[in-house]
Design a protein around this motif. Structure first.
Motif, PDB file in Angstrom:
ATOM      1  N   ASN A   1       0.882  -1.170   0.000  1.00 46.15           N
ATOM      2  CA  ASN A   1       0.000   0.000   0.000  1.00 46.15           C
ATOM      3  C   ASN A   1       0.919   1.219   0.000  1.00 46.15           C
ATOM      4  OD1 ASN A   1      -2.652  -1.311   0.089  1.00 46.15           O
ATOM      5  ND2 ASN A   1      -1.951  -2.094   2.067  1.00 46.15           N
ATOM      6  N   GLU A   2       0.844   2.030   1.017  1.00 48.03           N
ATOM      7  CA  GLU A   2       1.818   3.120   1.107  1.00 48.03           C
ATOM      8  C   GLU A   2       3.158   2.601   1.600  1.00 48.03           C
ATOM      9  OE1 GLU A   2       1.021   5.891  -0.324  1.00 48.03           O
ATOM     10  OE2 GLU A   2      -0.922   4.950  -0.652  1.00 48.03           O
ATOM     11  N   LYS A   3       3.162   1.397   2.163  1.00 45.84           N
ATOM     12  CA  LYS A   3       4.393   0.735   2.570  1.00 45.84           C
ATOM     13  C   LYS A   3       4.241  -0.751   2.304  1.00 45.84           C
ATOM     14  CE  LYS A   3       2.993   0.175   7.417  1.00 45.84           C
ATOM     15  NZ  LYS A   3       3.408   0.405   8.836  1.00 45.84           N
ATOM     16  N   VAL A   4       5.317  -1.473   2.446  1.00 39.90           N
ATOM     17  CA  VAL A   4       5.335  -2.909   2.194  1.00 39.90           C
ATOM     18  C   VAL A   4       5.237  -3.652   3.518  1.00 39.90           C
ATOM     19  CG1 VAL A   4       6.724  -4.834   1.328  1.00 39.90           C
ATOM     20  CG2 VAL A   4       6.690  -2.660   0.088  1.00 39.90           C
ATOM     21  N   THR A   5       4.309  -4.596   3.608  1.00 41.34           N
ATOM     22  CA  THR A   5       4.202  -5.450   4.788  1.00 41.34           C
ATOM     23  C   THR A   5       4.424  -6.901   4.371  1.00 41.34           C
ATOM     24  OG1 THR A   5       1.791  -5.544   4.510  1.00 41.34           O
ATOM     25  CG2 THR A   5       2.665  -3.922   6.050  1.00 41.34           C
ATOM     26  N   GLN A   6       5.168  -7.612   5.198  1.00 41.70           N
ATOM     27  CA  GLN A   6       5.553  -8.987   4.901  1.00 41.70           C
ATOM     28  C   GLN A   6       4.547  -9.957   5.499  1.00 41.70           C
ATOM     29  OE1 GLN A   6       9.693  -9.822   5.769  1.00 41.70           O
ATOM     30  NE2 GLN A   6       9.276 -11.971   6.189  1.00 41.70           N
ATOM     31  N   GLN A   7       4.204 -11.001   4.727  1.00 36.70           N
ATOM     32  CA  GLN A   7       3.298 -12.042   5.181  1.00 36.70           C
ATOM     33  C   GLN A   7       4.097 -13.334   5.453  1.00 36.70           C
ATOM     34  OE1 GLN A   7      -0.085 -10.846   5.294  1.00 36.70           O
ATOM     35  NE2 GLN A   7       1.054  -8.991   4.802  1.00 36.70           N
ATOM     36  N   LYS A   8       3.422 -14.379   5.885  1.00 36.97           N
ATOM     37  CA  LYS A   8       4.094 -15.630   6.223  1.00 36.97           C
ATOM     38  C   LYS A   8       4.516 -16.375   4.957  1.00 36.97           C
ATOM     39  CE  LYS A   8       3.734 -19.623   9.318  1.00 36.97           C
ATOM     40  NZ  LYS A   8       4.648 -19.128  10.365  1.00 36.97           N
ATOM     41  N   GLY A   9       5.783 -16.694   4.865  1.00 36.63           N
ATOM     42  CA  GLY A   9       6.313 -17.346   3.684  1.00 36.63           C
ATOM     43  C   GLY A   9       6.614 -18.818   3.895  1.00 36.63           C
ATOM     44  N   VAL A  10       7.298 -19.389   2.894  1.00 36.40           N
ATOM     45  CA  VAL A  10       7.580 -20.821   2.929  1.00 36.40           C
ATOM     46  C   VAL A  10       8.924 -21.102   2.258  1.00 36.40           C
ATOM     47  CG1 VAL A  10       6.299 -21.212   0.772  1.00 36.40           C
ATOM     48  CG2 VAL A  10       6.671 -23.112   2.347  1.00 36.40           C
ATOM     49  N   LEU A  11       9.638 -22.064   2.800  1.00 44.75           N
ATOM     50  CA  LEU A  11      10.854 -22.578   2.167  1.00 44.75           C
ATOM     51  C   LEU A  11      10.524 -23.948   1.583  1.00 44.75           C
ATOM     52  CD1 LEU A  11      13.985 -22.435   1.648  1.00 44.75           C
ATOM     53  CD2 LEU A  11      14.204 -23.793   3.737  1.00 44.75           C
TER      54      LEU A  11
ATOM     55  N   HIS B   1      12.792 -16.667  10.950  1.00 47.87           N
ATOM     56  CA  HIS B   1      11.897 -15.736  10.254  1.00 47.87           C
ATOM     57  C   HIS B   1      10.448 -16.217  10.215  1.00 47.87           C
ATOM     58  CE1 HIS B   1      15.161 -13.107   8.908  1.00 47.87           C
ATOM     59  NE2 HIS B   1      15.849 -14.195   8.613  1.00 47.87           N
ATOM     60  N   ASP B   2      10.137 -17.250  10.999  1.00 49.59           N
ATOM     61  CA  ASP B   2       8.766 -17.737  11.152  1.00 49.59           C
ATOM     62  C   ASP B   2       8.146 -18.116   9.803  1.00 49.59           C
ATOM     63  OD1 ASP B   2       6.430 -18.468  12.497  1.00 49.59           O
ATOM     64  OD2 ASP B   2       5.553 -16.462  12.283  1.00 49.59           O
ATOM     65  N   LEU B   3       8.833 -18.968   9.060  1.00 47.29           N
ATOM     66  CA  LEU B   3       8.336 -19.473   7.793  1.00 47.29           C
ATOM     67  C   LEU B   3       7.886 -20.922   7.948  1.00 47.29           C
ATOM     68  CD1 LEU B   3      10.026 -16.954   6.834  1.00 47.29           C
ATOM     69  CD2 LEU B   3      10.602 -18.285   4.796  1.00 47.29           C
ATOM     70  N   ASN B   4       7.064 -21.371   7.022  1.00 45.39           N
ATOM     71  CA  ASN B   4       6.772 -22.789   6.905  1.00 45.39           C
ATOM     72  C   ASN B   4       7.872 -23.454   6.076  1.00 45.39           C
ATOM     73  OD1 ASN B   4       4.272 -22.700   8.314  1.00 45.39           O
ATOM     74  ND2 ASN B   4       3.257 -21.924   6.471  1.00 45.39           N
ATOM     75  N   ILE B   5       7.927 -24.776   6.102  1.00 42.62           N
ATOM     76  CA  ILE B   5       8.898 -25.512   5.303  1.00 42.62           C
ATOM     77  C   ILE B   5       8.218 -26.724   4.679  1.00 42.62           C
ATOM     78  CG2 ILE B   5       9.737 -26.857   7.273  1.00 42.62           C
ATOM     79  CD1 ILE B   5      12.553 -26.698   5.977  1.00 42.62           C
ATOM     80  N   LYS B   6       8.558 -26.987   3.418  1.00 41.29           N
ATOM     81  CA  LYS B   6       8.016 -28.145   2.711  1.00 41.29           C
ATOM     82  C   LYS B   6       9.155 -28.875   2.010  1.00 41.29           C
ATOM     83  CE  LYS B   6       3.239 -26.744   1.860  1.00 41.29           C
ATOM     84  NZ  LYS B   6       2.664 -27.958   2.460  1.00 41.29           N
ATOM     85  N   TYR B   7       9.076 -30.194   1.995  1.00 44.12           N
ATOM     86  CA  TYR B   7      10.012 -31.034   1.255  1.00 44.12           C
ATOM     87  C   TYR B   7       9.236 -31.674   0.106  1.00 44.12           C
ATOM     88  CZ  TYR B   7      13.207 -30.451   5.183  1.00 44.12           C
ATOM     89  OH  TYR B   7      14.031 -29.918   6.143  1.00 44.12           O
ATOM     90  N   LEU B   8       9.529 -31.253  -1.117  1.00 48.62           N
ATOM     91  CA  LEU B   8       8.777 -31.707  -2.280  1.00 48.62           C
ATOM     92  C   LEU B   8       9.727 -32.079  -3.413  1.00 48.62           C
ATOM     93  CD1 LEU B   8       6.103 -28.842  -2.395  1.00 48.62           C
ATOM     94  CD2 LEU B   8       5.740 -31.162  -1.524  1.00 48.62           C
TER      95      LEU B   8
ATOM     96  N   VAL C   1      16.370 -18.272   2.219  1.00 48.95           N
ATOM     97  CA  VAL C   1      15.511 -17.482   3.112  1.00 48.95           C
ATOM     98  C   VAL C   1      16.088 -16.090   3.329  1.00 48.95           C
ATOM     99  CG1 VAL C   1      14.556 -17.309   5.442  1.00 48.95           C
ATOM    100  CG2 VAL C   1      14.577 -19.515   4.260  1.00 48.95           C
ATOM    101  N   GLN C   2      17.354 -16.009   3.712  1.00 55.37           N
ATOM    102  CA  GLN C   2      17.935 -14.708   4.024  1.00 55.37           C
ATOM    103  C   GLN C   2      17.979 -13.807   2.794  1.00 55.37           C
ATOM    104  OE1 GLN C   2      18.740 -13.460   7.171  1.00 55.37           O
ATOM    105  NE2 GLN C   2      18.687 -11.615   5.915  1.00 55.37           N
ATOM    106  N   ASP C   3      18.282 -14.374   1.636  1.00 56.16           N
ATOM    107  CA  ASP C   3      18.321 -13.562   0.417  1.00 56.16           C
ATOM    108  C   ASP C   3      16.936 -13.025   0.068  1.00 56.16           C
ATOM    109  OD1 ASP C   3      20.979 -14.148   0.369  1.00 56.16           O
ATOM    110  OD2 ASP C   3      20.959 -15.246  -1.530  1.00 56.16           O
TER     111      ASP C   3
END
Length: 240
Positions: A27-37, A69-76, A202-204
């Motif tokens: 919006n006027e700024k960027v907010t991060q949501q929950k991601g996944v590795l 960073h409070d992400l989910n993780i999946k092995y696929l 993740v860090q990148d």
């Protein structure tokens, strides 16, 4: 507007072993949501990976970063991982942002050839970025190269970036241009010329989120217009 920022970490041969996806809202700024590795099982289990300590270290660093960073993780497996990525992007704004989109499309092809099996990636994805997958939902995704976005559409961001470059006597490219690498942009937004990327997926990706936050702060949310943007980045010769 919403989008998904991504990083594909690969071997030197271009075989992707981890993919990080972090959704954002703009919006006027960027907010991060929950991601996944996503860890690519049929790449990680291969001897080329198991016998390479540097690659195993990067994979381990990403897994550790998931908790930080409070992400989910999946092995696929690769086929399922690409389909999951497409669904994830469609569910979070339908725009995918990578820092070097064309290179990453090439790595997807290399990885598909490496793992074999049922194809999800066509051999000429780089040449046909919209139609180069067998999953038709890929065609509806807006593909944005942040390297081009930052270089071409963010003049205020770059004005401050060039000043940071001069103040800290950062080395130019061999051709005498300002760097447009993710690491150098990260040094700027962190105000830390000694910062170095870990090359953890993740860090990148988190670094890219913070860079985009700064770009929107300086140049506004309209740097993204809801369409593809994989233009050639404009390089500026450094005046130090």
């Amino acid at each position: 507007m919403a989008a998904v920022l991504a990083d594909f970490e690969s071997t030197l041969s271009g075989y992707i072993h981890t993919i990080c996806l972090i959704p954002i809202k703009i919006n006027e700024k960027v907010t991060q949501q929950k991601g996944v590795l996503i860890c690519i099982k049929d790449v990680i289990k291969h001897d080329i990976i198991q016998e390479n300590p540097d690659v195993r270290k990067k994979i381990a660093a990403s897994v550790i970063d998931v908790a930080n960073h409070d992400l989910n993780i999946k092995y696929l497996n690769f086929y399922d991982a690409v389909n999951f990525m497409i669904d994830f992007v469609c569910d979070h704004g339908n725009t995918l942002i990578n820092h070097s989109m064309v290179s990453d499309l090439g790595f997807l092809v290399s990885t598909q050839d490496f793992v074999g099996g049922k194809r999800i990636i066509k051999k000429r994805l780089k040449e046909y970025p919209d139609t180069g997958m067998y999953n038709k939902n890929w065609e509806s995704i807006n593909k944005v190269c942040s390297l081009s976005l930052l270089s071409n559409r963010c003049p205020k961001f770059n004005e401050h970036y060039y000043n940071f470059y001069k103040l800290n006597n950062i080395d130019t490219t061999p051709g005498g241009y300002y760097s447009i690498k993710l690491e150098t942009f990260s040094q700027f937004v962190r105000n830390d010329p000694e910062y170095h990327q870990s090359h953890s997926a993740v860090q990148d990706t988190v670094d890219l989120v913070n860079i985009l936050k700064t770009a929107v702060q300086y140049d506004g949310k309209n740097i993204l217009d809801g369409t593809n943007y994989i233009a050639k980045p404009e390089w500026r010769r450094a005046v130090l």
